[in-house]
Each structure stands twice: as structure tokens, then as C-alpha cells.
Design a protein around this motif. Structure first.
Motif, PDB file in Angstrom:
ATOM      1  N   SER A   1       1.003  -1.190  -0.162  1.00 14.87           N
ATOM      2  CA  SER A   1      -0.067  -0.103  -0.434  1.00 14.87           C
ATOM      3  C   SER A   1       0.954   1.261  -0.254  1.00 14.87           C
ATOM      4  O   SER A   1       0.843   2.468  -0.705  1.00 14.87           O
ATOM      5  N   TRP A   2       2.099   1.584   0.600  1.00 15.57           N
ATOM      6  CA  TRP A   2       3.068   1.873   0.481  1.00 15.57           C
ATOM      7  C   TRP A   2       3.599   2.661  -1.249  1.00 15.57           C
ATOM      8  O   TRP A   2       3.815   3.289  -1.173  1.00 15.57           O
ATOM      9  N   GLY A   3       3.219   1.915  -1.459  1.00 18.99           N
ATOM     10  CA  GLY A   3       3.813   1.533  -2.891  1.00 18.99           C
ATOM     11  C   GLY A   3       3.200   2.145  -3.669  1.00 18.99           C
ATOM     12  O   GLY A   3       3.505   3.376  -4.423  1.00 18.99           O
ATOM     13  N   THR A   4       1.896   2.645  -3.527  1.00 20.37           N
ATOM     14  CA  THR A   4       1.300   3.990  -4.285  1.00 20.37           C
ATOM     15  C   THR A   4       0.923   5.311  -3.627  1.00 20.37           C
ATOM     16  O   THR A   4       0.256   5.997  -4.086  1.00 20.37           O
ATOM     17  N   THR A   5       1.650   5.531  -2.563  1.00 17.64           N
ATOM     18  CA  THR A   5       1.890   7.462  -2.103  1.00 17.64           C
ATOM     19  C   THR A   5       2.442   7.581  -3.044  1.00 17.64           C
ATOM     20  O   THR A   5       1.778   8.440  -3.271  1.00 17.64           O
ATOM     21  N   TYR A   6       3.221   7.897  -3.740  1.00 15.68           N
ATOM     22  CA  TYR A   6       4.221   8.237  -4.837  1.00 15.68           C
ATOM     23  C   TYR A   6       3.636   9.112  -5.290  1.00 15.68           C
ATOM     24  O   TYR A   6       3.256  10.669  -5.872  1.00 15.68           O
ATOM     25  N   VAL A   7       2.265   8.119  -6.130  1.00 18.63           N
ATOM     26  CA  VAL A   7       1.407   8.336  -7.233  1.00 18.63           C
ATOM     27  C   VAL A   7       0.361   9.080  -7.083  1.00 18.63           C
ATOM     28  O   VAL A   7      -0.124  10.221  -7.656  1.00 18.63           O
ATOM     29  N   VAL A   8       0.382   9.180  -5.220  1.00 14.62           N
ATOM     30  CA  VAL A   8      -1.567   9.814  -4.740  1.00 14.62           C
ATOM     31  C   VAL A   8      -0.540  10.924  -4.477  1.00 14.62           C
ATOM     32  O   VAL A   8      -1.779  11.898  -5.040  1.00 14.62           O
ATOM     33  N   THR A   9       0.598  10.874  -4.123  1.00 12.41           N
ATOM     34  CA  THR A   9       1.020  12.051  -3.513  1.00 12.41           C
ATOM     35  C   THR A   9       0.917  13.451  -5.212  1.00 12.41           C
ATOM     36  O   THR A   9       1.180  14.749  -4.946  1.00 12.41           O
ATOM     37  N   ALA A  10       1.742  12.219  -6.171  1.00 13.38           N
ATOM     38  CA  ALA A  10       2.026  13.242  -7.387  1.00 13.38           C
ATOM     39  C   ALA A  10       0.745  13.484  -7.864  1.00 13.38           C
ATOM     40  O   ALA A  10      -0.063  14.951  -8.584  1.00 13.38           O
ATOM     41  N   THR A  11      -1.136  13.253  -7.848  1.00 12.61           N
ATOM     42  CA  THR A  11      -2.058  13.252  -8.172  1.00 12.61           C
ATOM     43  C   THR A  11      -2.959  13.856  -7.724  1.00 12.61           C
ATOM     44  O   THR A  11      -4.686  14.163  -8.762  1.00 12.61           O
ATOM     45  N   LEU A  12      -3.345  13.766  -6.140  1.00  9.79           N
ATOM     46  CA  LEU A  12      -4.295  13.609  -5.437  1.00  9.79           C
ATOM     47  C   LEU A  12      -3.969  14.942  -4.658  1.00  9.79           C
ATOM     48  O   LEU A  12      -4.981  15.507  -4.142  1.00  9.79           O
ATOM     49  N   LEU A  13      -2.859  14.923  -3.722  1.00  7.91           N
ATOM     50  CA  LEU A  13      -2.757  15.595  -3.285  1.00  7.91           C
ATOM     51  C   LEU A  13      -2.370  17.105  -3.339  1.00  7.91           C
ATOM     52  O   LEU A  13      -1.598  17.311  -4.057  1.00  7.91           O
ATOM     53  N   PRO A  14      -1.986  17.922  -2.542  1.00  3.81           N
ATOM     54  CA  PRO A  14      -1.650  19.673  -2.585  1.00  3.81           C
ATOM     55  C   PRO A  14      -0.383  19.901  -2.583  1.00  3.81           C
ATOM     56  O   PRO A  14       0.319  19.123  -1.855  1.00  3.81           O
ATOM     57  N   PRO A  15       0.193  20.534  -4.181  1.00  4.59           N
ATOM     58  CA  PRO A  15       1.538  20.437  -4.117  1.00  4.59           C
ATOM     59  C   PRO A  15       2.642  21.248  -2.740  1.00  4.59           C
ATOM     60  O   PRO A  15       1.992  22.312  -2.526  1.00  4.59           O
ATOM     61  N   ASP A  16       3.535  20.913  -2.969  1.00  2.51           N
ATOM     62  CA  ASP A  16       5.134  21.622  -1.740  1.00  2.51           C
ATOM     63  C   ASP A  16       4.208  21.641  -0.280  1.00  2.51           C
ATOM     64  O   ASP A  16       4.241  22.682   0.526  1.00  2.51           O
ATOM     65  N   LEU A  57      -4.668   8.000   1.743  1.00  7.60           N
ATOM     66  CA  LEU A  57      -3.105   7.583   3.134  1.00  7.60           C
ATOM     67  C   LEU A  57      -3.563   7.271   3.920  1.00  7.60           C
ATOM     68  O   LEU A  57      -3.152   6.583   4.884  1.00  7.60           O
ATOM     69  N   GLY A  58      -5.017   7.840   5.120  1.00  5.49           N
ATOM     70  CA  GLY A  58      -5.495   7.656   6.391  1.00  5.49           C
ATOM     71  C   GLY A  58      -5.495   6.488   6.360  1.00  5.49           C
ATOM     72  O   GLY A  58      -5.627   5.754   7.521  1.00  5.49           O
ATOM     73  N   SER A  92      11.177  -6.833   7.117  1.00  3.36           N
ATOM     74  CA  SER A  92      12.208  -5.540   5.629  1.00  3.36           C
ATOM     75  C   SER A  92      12.265  -6.127   4.611  1.00  3.36           C
ATOM     76  O   SER A  92      12.554  -5.193   3.537  1.00  3.36           O
ATOM     77  N   LEU A  93      12.319  -7.708   4.159  1.00  2.00           N
ATOM     78  CA  LEU A  93      12.635  -7.531   3.098  1.00  2.00           C
ATOM     79  C   LEU A  93      11.614  -6.963   1.852  1.00  2.00           C
ATOM     80  O   LEU A  93      11.498  -7.144   0.823  1.00  2.00           O
ATOM     81  N   LEU A  94      10.154  -7.417   2.922  1.00  2.00           N
ATOM     82  CA  LEU A  94       8.932  -6.907   2.249  1.00  2.00           C
ATOM     83  C   LEU A  94       9.457  -5.772   2.113  1.00  2.00           C
ATOM     84  O   LEU A  94       8.247  -5.244   1.465  1.00  2.00           O
ATOM     85  N   GLY A  95       9.834  -5.009   2.268  1.00  2.00           N
ATOM     86  CA  GLY A  95       9.859  -3.443   1.852  1.00  2.00           C
ATOM     87  C   GLY A  95      10.072  -3.553   0.469  1.00  2.00           C
ATOM     88  O   GLY A  95       9.779  -2.647  -0.083  1.00  2.00           O
ATOM     89  N   LEU A  96      10.317  -4.607   0.120  1.00  2.00           N
ATOM     90  CA  LEU A  96      11.120  -4.756  -1.793  1.00  2.00           C
ATOM     91  C   LEU A  96       9.383  -4.151  -2.669  1.00  2.00           C
ATOM     92  O   LEU A  96       9.044  -4.015  -3.381  1.00  2.00           O
ATOM     93  N   THR A  97       8.503  -5.226  -1.982  1.00  2.00           N
ATOM     94  CA  THR A  97       7.481  -5.126  -2.682  1.00  2.00           C
ATOM     95  C   THR A  97       6.761  -3.505  -2.748  1.00  2.00           C
ATOM     96  O   THR A  97       5.871  -3.266  -3.641  1.00  2.00           O
ATOM     97  N   ASN A  98       7.019  -2.677  -1.538  1.00  2.00           N
ATOM     98  CA  ASN A  98       7.483  -1.205  -2.236  1.00  2.00           C
ATOM     99  C   ASN A  98       7.460  -0.785  -3.254  1.00  2.00           C
ATOM    100  O   ASN A  98       6.265  -0.335  -4.143  1.00  2.00           O
ATOM    101  N   PRO A  99       8.908  -0.654  -4.019  1.00  2.00           N
ATOM    102  CA  PRO A  99       8.815  -0.071  -5.347  1.00  2.00           C
ATOM    103  C   PRO A  99       7.763  -1.086  -6.099  1.00  2.00           C
ATOM    104  O   PRO A  99       7.956  -0.324  -7.898  1.00  2.00           O
ATOM    105  N   LEU A 100       7.922  -2.405  -6.409  1.00  2.00           N
ATOM    106  CA  LEU A 100       7.083  -3.165  -7.260  1.00  2.00           C
ATOM    107  C   LEU A 100       5.804  -2.513  -6.936  1.00  2.00           C
ATOM    108  O   LEU A 100       5.680  -2.715  -8.745  1.00  2.00           O
TER     109      LEU A 100
END
Length: 295
Positions: free
Chosen positions: A27-42, A222-223, A247-255
Motif C-alpha cells: 500500500s505504501w508503494g502507491t504513496t508516490y502516485v497519490v502524492t503526485a496526482t491527488l495531494l496539494p503541491p509542496d 493515505l490515512g 524488512s525484505l518485504l519492503g521490496l514490494t514497495n517499489p514493485l
């Protein structure tokens, strides 16, 4: 019959624990897309606060449990590591770096956890697991880094610190154990981190003039999904799984981040990126298999 069935039951339980814990970094892997497309900038501080504090207050109201004794300060420490400091650094990096660069940096977390586990828990990771972690980082680098990637120094520094803080939280949580359910402890930590973030947000960024429907949808996702649910599963995984395995499961984030970019943002994948995806996925599977055999 019983002696044959027990290992199978244990393996099935371990697989279930891994699958549930993996939902968090996925689910954290979607943070970058959500930040870029839905959240207010900066607005990294606003994003961090609205991701942590509302979810924490809802969980606290639902569970109606407060820390006791030493768990007041332990919850505060873990809350700062996981949320109060981690979230602002994460969103700061997300605003200044492409998701691929941020994902590559965060993929070194298994190596940091392995080092801290050796120093704090006296758990020595096996060489095959370390090789799997290195291979995973290499695969993520192939998957996410491109010649056009912006290497912003401040963003890189923020992501390195954020990754180290979360690794520290994993090891400390493993060392301290838990006095309550993962749901209760998620609420404690979210509130602790959110109460620190709220006044800092008001002082640094102030209150936005307006929030659009898309902004509210992004913060709600996100919440609820990326924080309340994800961290409850993550903290449960800390209790059930070895630190390096978790911690190895963190590799699913970039995938997942790559797949989200492909399907949501219309990004394309080169041959090298597909190779990197396969390497990272293989390292994730191999690392869990080797960790299971050594435990």
C-alpha cells in the motif's frame, strides 16, 4: 500423522503472516502516485499530519486503551520514529525526488535492519539473506532509476534518514515487544507522532486556503488504507516475523510503485526495468525462503 502435519501448519501460518505484512509496504508503494496526482503541491508537513493524526485519533477512540507505565515514553519514541519524523521526511523526499529514486534508497532498509539487529538484538543475519537484500537493491535500481532521474541532494538525504528511522523502529519494536494488540499500539504511535506534527505544520506551512475533493480523497486513502490498516498489519508482522524477513518485504514497495506508475500514470517499462523487476521479485522470494530455512 500429527508430526507430519505440524510443519505444514507452521509453514501455512508463516506464509499467511508474510502475506498480511506484505500488504503494508504494497500500500505504501502507491504513496508516490497519490502524492503526485491527488495531494496539494509542496505541502509535506500537511500531508504528514493529516496522514497520522486523524487516523490515530480514530483508532484511539475505537480501542479506548491508553499506554501504561514505560509504554508512555516507548510509544512516544516509536511514534516519532515511525510517524513524527518519518512522515515529513518521506513526503519531503516524495515532492523532491522521482518515485524511482526514493524507492531505490528505501530498498536498502533490509541492510540497515540487518546491521541494527546485529548490534541491538544480537541476531546475526545469514549470508544468503544479505545477498538477497543486496540483489533486491540492485534490482530496484535497475527497475526505477533512469538517465533522466533527478538526484536532488536534499531529497536523497531526507530519504536516507527516513529509511534509517523506520529500520530503527522495526528493531526497537522487536526488542520491546508489545503490551497490547497491534491496532491499539498503532493508535498510540499515530497520536504521539501526529501531536508533534500538528503544531509544526501550523508554524511552518500554515492552514491551506482550500482543499479540493481530490485532495480530501488522497488524504483519506493515505490515512485509512496507507496508515491505519497498513501499520496495524506491519506492527503485527514485527511481532510474528524475524526483523530481516519483515524488512525484505519492503521490496514490494517499489514493485507496486512501478506497477502503479505503469497503470495509473501511463509510464512505460524498458527491458532493463523488466529485468530489474524480475531480480527484485526473485530476491524477495529467495530472501523469505532462505530466512525460513535458517529460522
Amino acid at each position: 500423522m500429527a508430526t507430519v502435519a505440524l510443519p505444514s501448519v507452521a509453514r501455512a501460518q508463516r506464509t499467511g503472516d508474510l502475506a498480511l505484512a506484505a500488504l503494508a509496504p504494497a500500500s505504501w508503494g502507491t504513496t508516490y502516485v497519490v502524492t503526485a496526482t491527488l495531494l496539494p503541491p509542496d505541502r509535506p508537513m500537511l500531508a504528514a499530519t493529516l496522514r497520522a493524526l486523524p487516523a490515530g485519533l480514530v483508532l484511539l477512540a475505537a480501542t479506548r486503551r491508553l499506554p501504561k507505565g514505560e509504554w508512555w515514553w516507548k510509544s512516544a519514541v516509536l511514534g516519532m520514529l515511525n510517524f513524527g519524523a518519518f512522515f515529513p521526511l518521506l513526503f519531503f523526499a516524495a515532492y523532491r525526488l522521482p518515485g524511482g529514486v526514493a524507492s531505490t534508497i528505501s530498498s536498502v532498509q533490509p541492510l540497515v535492519v540487518a546491521l541494527l539487529s546485529l548490534l541491538v538484538l544480537r541476531i546475526r543475519p545469514t549470508r544468503p539473506v544479505l545477498f538477497a537484500a543486496l540483489a533486491g537493491t540492485g534490482g530496484v535500481a535497475l527497475l526505477t532509476l533512469t538517465s533522466q532521474a533527478r538526484l536532488d541532494p536534499l531529497g536523497i538525504a531526507a530519504m536516507l534518514v527516513a529509511t534509517s528511522l523506520m529500520a530503527t523502529a522495526i528493531v526497537l519494536a522487536k526488542k520491546w515487544g508489545r503490551p497490547e494488540s497491534p491496532l491499539v499500539m498503532t493508535g498510540w504511535q499515530l497520536v504521539a507522532g501526529g501531536l508533534v506534527l500538528a503544531p509544526l505544520t501550523l508554524a511552518v506551512e500554515g492552514v491551506p486556503d482550500t482543499l479540493t475533493g481530490q485532495n480530501i480523497l488522497g488524504f483519506a486513502y493515505l490515512g485509512v488504507i496507507g496508515t491505519a490498516l497498513a501499520y496495524t498489519l506491519w506492527f503485527r508482522g514485527i511481532e510474528q516475523l524475524p526483523p530481516t524477513s519483515l524488512s525484505l518485504l519492503g521490496l514490494t514497495n517499489p514493485l507496486v510503485a512501478t506497477l502503479a506508475g505503469f497503470f495509473v500514470l501511463g509510464q512505460t517499462l524498458t527491458g532493463w526495468q523488466i529485468t530489474g523487476f524480475a531480480i527484485a521479485l526473485g530476491a524477495l522470494v529467495a530472501g523469505q525462503t532462505l530466512n525460513r530455512r535458517s529460522s
